[in-house]
Design a protein around this motif. Sequence first.
Motif, PDB file in Angstrom:
ATOM      1  N   PHE A 224       2.848 -14.726 -12.260  1.00  0.00           N
ATOM      2  CA  PHE A 224       4.118 -14.668 -11.527  1.00  0.00           C
ATOM      3  C   PHE A 224       3.987 -13.756 -10.308  1.00  0.00           C
ATOM      4  O   PHE A 224       3.222 -14.071  -9.403  1.00  0.00           O
ATOM      5  CB  PHE A 224       5.246 -14.224 -12.472  1.00  0.00           C
ATOM      6  N   ASP A 225       4.698 -12.596 -10.317  1.00  0.00           N
ATOM      7  CA  ASP A 225       4.793 -11.809  -9.088  1.00  0.00           C
ATOM      8  C   ASP A 225       3.988 -10.516  -9.093  1.00  0.00           C
ATOM      9  O   ASP A 225       3.445 -10.124  -8.061  1.00  0.00           O
ATOM     10  CB  ASP A 225       6.266 -11.475  -8.805  1.00  0.00           C
ATOM     11  N   TYR A 226       3.912  -9.812 -10.239  1.00  0.00           N
ATOM     12  CA  TYR A 226       3.236  -8.522 -10.231  1.00  0.00           C
ATOM     13  C   TYR A 226       2.758  -8.173 -11.636  1.00  0.00           C
ATOM     14  O   TYR A 226       3.194  -8.766 -12.621  1.00  0.00           O
ATOM     15  CB  TYR A 226       4.158  -7.407  -9.720  1.00  0.00           C
ATOM     16  N   VAL A 227       1.831  -7.175 -11.701  1.00  0.00           N
ATOM     17  CA  VAL A 227       1.325  -6.655 -12.969  1.00  0.00           C
ATOM     18  C   VAL A 227       1.444  -5.136 -12.925  1.00  0.00           C
ATOM     19  O   VAL A 227       1.005  -4.498 -11.963  1.00  0.00           O
ATOM     20  CB  VAL A 227      -0.140  -7.064 -13.207  1.00  0.00           C
ATOM     21  N   ALA A 228       2.076  -4.549 -13.969  1.00  0.00           N
ATOM     22  CA  ALA A 228       2.208  -3.096 -14.066  1.00  0.00           C
ATOM     23  C   ALA A 228       1.040  -2.530 -14.867  1.00  0.00           C
ATOM     24  O   ALA A 228       0.689  -3.056 -15.925  1.00  0.00           O
ATOM     25  CB  ALA A 228       3.532  -2.720 -14.723  1.00  0.00           C
ATOM     26  N   SER A 229       0.431  -1.444 -14.371  1.00  0.00           N
ATOM     27  CA  SER A 229      -0.728  -0.825 -15.022  1.00  0.00           C
ATOM     28  C   SER A 229      -0.398   0.633 -15.331  1.00  0.00           C
ATOM     29  O   SER A 229      -0.567   1.514 -14.477  1.00  0.00           O
ATOM     30  CB  SER A 229      -1.948  -0.910 -14.104  1.00  0.00           C
ATOM     31  N   PRO A 230       0.070   0.937 -16.563  1.00  0.00           N
ATOM     32  CA  PRO A 230       0.417   2.322 -16.903  1.00  0.00           C
ATOM     33  C   PRO A 230      -0.779   3.270 -16.845  1.00  0.00           C
ATOM     34  O   PRO A 230      -0.619   4.438 -16.499  1.00  0.00           O
ATOM     35  CB  PRO A 230       0.968   2.200 -18.324  1.00  0.00           C
ATOM     36  N   ASP A 231      -1.994   2.777 -17.185  1.00  0.00           N
ATOM     37  CA  ASP A 231      -3.161   3.654 -17.220  1.00  0.00           C
ATOM     38  C   ASP A 231      -3.482   4.224 -15.843  1.00  0.00           C
ATOM     39  O   ASP A 231      -3.942   5.362 -15.707  1.00  0.00           O
ATOM     40  CB  ASP A 231      -4.373   2.899 -17.764  1.00  0.00           C
ATOM     41  N   THR A 232      -3.269   3.437 -14.806  1.00  0.00           N
ATOM     42  CA  THR A 232      -3.572   3.900 -13.444  1.00  0.00           C
ATOM     43  C   THR A 232      -2.313   4.264 -12.674  1.00  0.00           C
ATOM     44  O   THR A 232      -2.393   4.638 -11.501  1.00  0.00           O
ATOM     45  CB  THR A 232      -4.329   2.802 -12.680  1.00  0.00           C
ATOM     46  N   SER A 233      -1.140   4.147 -13.339  1.00  0.00           N
ATOM     47  CA  SER A 233       0.149   4.447 -12.686  1.00  0.00           C
ATOM     48  C   SER A 233       0.287   3.664 -11.390  1.00  0.00           C
ATOM     49  O   SER A 233       0.652   4.207 -10.340  1.00  0.00           O
ATOM     50  CB  SER A 233       0.283   5.951 -12.418  1.00  0.00           C
ATOM     51  N   THR A 234       0.010   2.373 -11.471  1.00  0.00           N
ATOM     52  CA  THR A 234       0.120   1.517 -10.286  1.00  0.00           C
ATOM     53  C   THR A 234       0.811   0.217 -10.657  1.00  0.00           C
ATOM     54  O   THR A 234       0.920  -0.156 -11.830  1.00  0.00           O
ATOM     55  CB  THR A 234      -1.256   1.198  -9.671  1.00  0.00           C
ATOM     56  N   LEU A 235       1.220  -0.479  -9.609  1.00  0.00           N
ATOM     57  CA  LEU A 235       1.796  -1.806  -9.744  1.00  0.00           C
ATOM     58  C   LEU A 235       1.069  -2.698  -8.750  1.00  0.00           C
ATOM     59  O   LEU A 235       0.985  -2.372  -7.552  1.00  0.00           O
ATOM     60  CB  LEU A 235       3.299  -1.760  -9.436  1.00  0.00           C
ATOM     61  N   SER A 236       0.494  -3.813  -9.250  1.00  0.00           N
ATOM     62  CA  SER A 236      -0.312  -4.698  -8.409  1.00  0.00           C
ATOM     63  C   SER A 236       0.445  -5.991  -8.166  1.00  0.00           C
ATOM     64  O   SER A 236       0.877  -6.662  -9.113  1.00  0.00           O
ATOM     65  CB  SER A 236      -1.660  -5.006  -9.079  1.00  0.00           C
ATOM     66  N   MET A 237       0.615  -6.348  -6.878  1.00  0.00           N
ATOM     67  CA  MET A 237       1.293  -7.581  -6.511  1.00  0.00           C
ATOM     68  C   MET A 237       0.303  -8.739  -6.533  1.00  0.00           C
ATOM     69  O   MET A 237      -0.872  -8.582  -6.170  1.00  0.00           O
ATOM     70  CB  MET A 237       1.913  -7.454  -5.114  1.00  0.00           C
ATOM     71  N   MET A 238       0.764  -9.888  -6.947  1.00  0.00           N
ATOM     72  CA  MET A 238      -0.084 -11.073  -6.962  1.00  0.00           C
ATOM     73  C   MET A 238      -0.345 -11.595  -5.553  1.00  0.00           C
ATOM     74  O   MET A 238      -1.370 -12.208  -5.279  1.00  0.00           O
ATOM     75  CB  MET A 238       0.562 -12.176  -7.817  1.00  0.00           C
ATOM     76  N   GLN A 239       0.601 -11.350  -4.651  1.00  0.00           N
ATOM     77  CA  GLN A 239       0.442 -11.706  -3.243  1.00  0.00           C
ATOM     78  C   GLN A 239       0.716 -10.461  -2.419  1.00  0.00           C
ATOM     79  O   GLN A 239       1.635  -9.705  -2.730  1.00  0.00           O
ATOM     80  CB  GLN A 239       1.414 -12.828  -2.834  1.00  0.00           C
ATOM     81  N   PRO A 240      -0.044 -10.198  -1.349  1.00  0.00           N
ATOM     82  CA  PRO A 240       0.195  -9.001  -0.536  1.00  0.00           C
ATOM     83  C   PRO A 240       1.624  -8.989   0.015  1.00  0.00           C
ATOM     84  O   PRO A 240       2.160 -10.030   0.406  1.00  0.00           O
ATOM     85  CB  PRO A 240      -0.846  -9.118   0.590  1.00  0.00           C
ATOM     86  N   VAL A 241       2.218  -7.809   0.030  1.00  0.00           N
ATOM     87  CA  VAL A 241       3.532  -7.622   0.658  1.00  0.00           C
ATOM     88  C   VAL A 241       3.277  -7.283   2.116  1.00  0.00           C
ATOM     89  O   VAL A 241       2.660  -6.269   2.437  1.00  0.00           O
ATOM     90  CB  VAL A 241       4.324  -6.491  -0.029  1.00  0.00           C
ATOM     91  N   THR A 242       3.726  -8.148   3.012  1.00  0.00           N
ATOM     92  CA  THR A 242       3.407  -7.992   4.428  1.00  0.00           C
ATOM     93  C   THR A 242       4.352  -7.007   5.100  1.00  0.00           C
ATOM     94  O   THR A 242       5.381  -6.623   4.551  1.00  0.00           O
ATOM     95  CB  THR A 242       3.487  -9.357   5.135  1.00  0.00           C
ATOM     96  N   ALA A 243       3.962  -6.596   6.306  1.00  0.00           N
ATOM     97  CA  ALA A 243       4.740  -5.615   7.072  1.00  0.00           C
ATOM     98  C   ALA A 243       6.154  -6.133   7.327  1.00  0.00           C
ATOM     99  O   ALA A 243       6.365  -7.335   7.527  1.00  0.00           O
ATOM    100  CB  ALA A 243       4.034  -5.306   8.392  1.00  0.00           C
ATOM    101  N   GLY A 244       7.106  -5.215   7.309  1.00  0.00           N
ATOM    102  CA  GLY A 244       8.505  -5.564   7.542  1.00  0.00           C
ATOM    103  C   GLY A 244       9.290  -5.844   6.283  1.00  0.00           C
ATOM    104  O   GLY A 244      10.507  -5.987   6.325  1.00  0.00           O
ATOM    105  N   ASN A 245       8.602  -5.935   5.129  1.00  0.00           N
ATOM    106  CA  ASN A 245       9.280  -6.167   3.859  1.00  0.00           C
ATOM    107  C   ASN A 245       9.537  -4.825   3.158  1.00  0.00           C
ATOM    108  O   ASN A 245       8.899  -3.815   3.455  1.00  0.00           O
ATOM    109  CB  ASN A 245       8.444  -7.069   2.947  1.00  0.00           C
ATOM    110  N   ARG A 246      10.494  -4.844   2.235  1.00  0.00           N
ATOM    111  CA  ARG A 246      10.800  -3.655   1.446  1.00  0.00           C
ATOM    112  C   ARG A 246      10.616  -3.968  -0.036  1.00  0.00           C
ATOM    113  O   ARG A 246      11.085  -4.985  -0.533  1.00  0.00           O
ATOM    114  CB  ARG A 246      12.247  -3.201   1.677  1.00  0.00           C
ATOM    115  N   LEU A 247       9.896  -3.090  -0.743  1.00  0.00           N
ATOM    116  CA  LEU A 247       9.690  -3.236  -2.185  1.00  0.00           C
ATOM    117  C   LEU A 247      10.409  -2.078  -2.872  1.00  0.00           C
ATOM    118  O   LEU A 247      10.155  -0.909  -2.572  1.00  0.00           O
ATOM    119  CB  LEU A 247       8.197  -3.221  -2.514  1.00  0.00           C
TER     120      LEU A 247
END
Length: 518
Positions: A224-247
């Motif tokens: 789908f859209d993203y994967v949360a990784s508690p071990d690395t305290s990160t969130l990885s998007m399946m598609q890059p979020v381009t400039a001008g967008n807000r997450l």
Amino acid sequence: MPRIRQLYPLAYLTNSAINGDFEQIIRYLNAAELGNKTLAELLRVLFDEQGELAAPIEMRLDPEYGLQYRVGDYLDEDEGWRNIATLSEVRGPAGLNIGELTAPVFYGRVDYTQKAGATFLDYAHREGETLMVFKNGILQREGVAYDYLGNPNAGVAGRIELNTPLLTTDLVTAFKIRTEAMNSYSRVDFDVTTAQVIFPINHKNKSDINVYKNGVLLREGGSFDYVASPDTSTLSMMQPVTAGNRLSIVKFENSLSQTVAGFMMEKDYVDPQSGLIAFHRLAISNDQIPQSKVDSLLPSLEARARIYVNASQPNNPVTPSFWLNTALASPALFYYNGLAWVQINPENRLPPFGTGNINQILRVSPTGTGLEWGNIDLSGYLSINRIGASNGVAGLDNQGRLIKTQMPEVLTTQSFYYASGAGITNGKYTVVRPFKQKLRLIAVSLRTESGTASVTLTVGGVKTGSTFTASSTPSEFPLGSPVSVDAIATSIGIGFEVENANAANKLEITIVAEVINA
């Protein structure tokens, strides 16, 4: 680490004895170094310059591991903690629980459908409460430079102030978040300036994370859209979020039911001064409260005025009471004075009426002594059907001005005058260059101080119409065929061309034009 000891006391007569004891000191100091820090550096962490303990010690009560402490400065909020006691050891012997409270994370939902142009919405909340606001299902961002501001001190009990006025079709939904029921709540907004896939967010397996891209809720999962990784305290998007967008990442942690031990008076439900439960927090259905339980209600009901509407006189009336007698041709109102029914203002009773009085009005008679039926006098009013009609009146726009299409074709007449110098030669001359106007040339006046010349009008440098002779005798010519000049979009020069100039001196020319309603 072995303790330091003196190998050759009172025997430093040889280099080997001296070196042996110095080696002992150096090994001891080296062994005291930890984490690539010297003993002095380690001591400076724990003590200030006066030798007082100033260690950076933190303590917390973790819901999973119990009472913990850590010493030092850390970038990660979950790093370096050491256990002191488990939760069961901290809690001690079990006491008496009076039950469990469960509460939703979101509460206080209000849906608004406002008229176009609305810039604020009444929404009850207190200082420090966390709001989530959606417009047409899109998560909004709080802040002066963003979408809205929560103002608990405005309106009746607080309001939401919008930075952009609402449209007629906009639907706004507001929530409050019960942050006091969670160990950790946070919201982070990333304004992406370059394409980005990895976003830092500190979370645990037990955390609930909601991710919004430009306010739209995303779905977790590699497909789908993203994967949360508690071990690395990160969130990885399946598609890059381009400039001008807000997450936007909203984290809810440990929002399970809470066990309530003993008696707890919730500040959100109880008046801090009186200790009484706020009335708006009570779930009371209609007709549930007996009249006798309402302060002063029964005496007020007993003292109220009663009104009867029927054709016969009421029996055993109380004071005060009113009776609308419907048995009369024109119903009349009576008042009970404790002894009898007295008609109110009998001299002002309505006159009888019938089918002949349809669409008539009730008015005071010309003598001022009574009421009568009469026709409505509309002689001083204008029928709406006459607005914009032939032989009627012109209509007005929403600013009280005449409508352009109802104005006459010719708005006004203008004269454009030109006078030459002492002598005039053959050639083209420009008198005026109109712009944003529509003109109609209808006449021309010519004269010279002496001499003669042939003059032809020009529009945009092109001769048009007849040729006229200018002499010392003034000549005025209506144009047999008026010349239209449309200078609405582009300016056009209006002038004349002189030919056959014969000692012509000081030529004067006046061009007469009508200004047309365009």
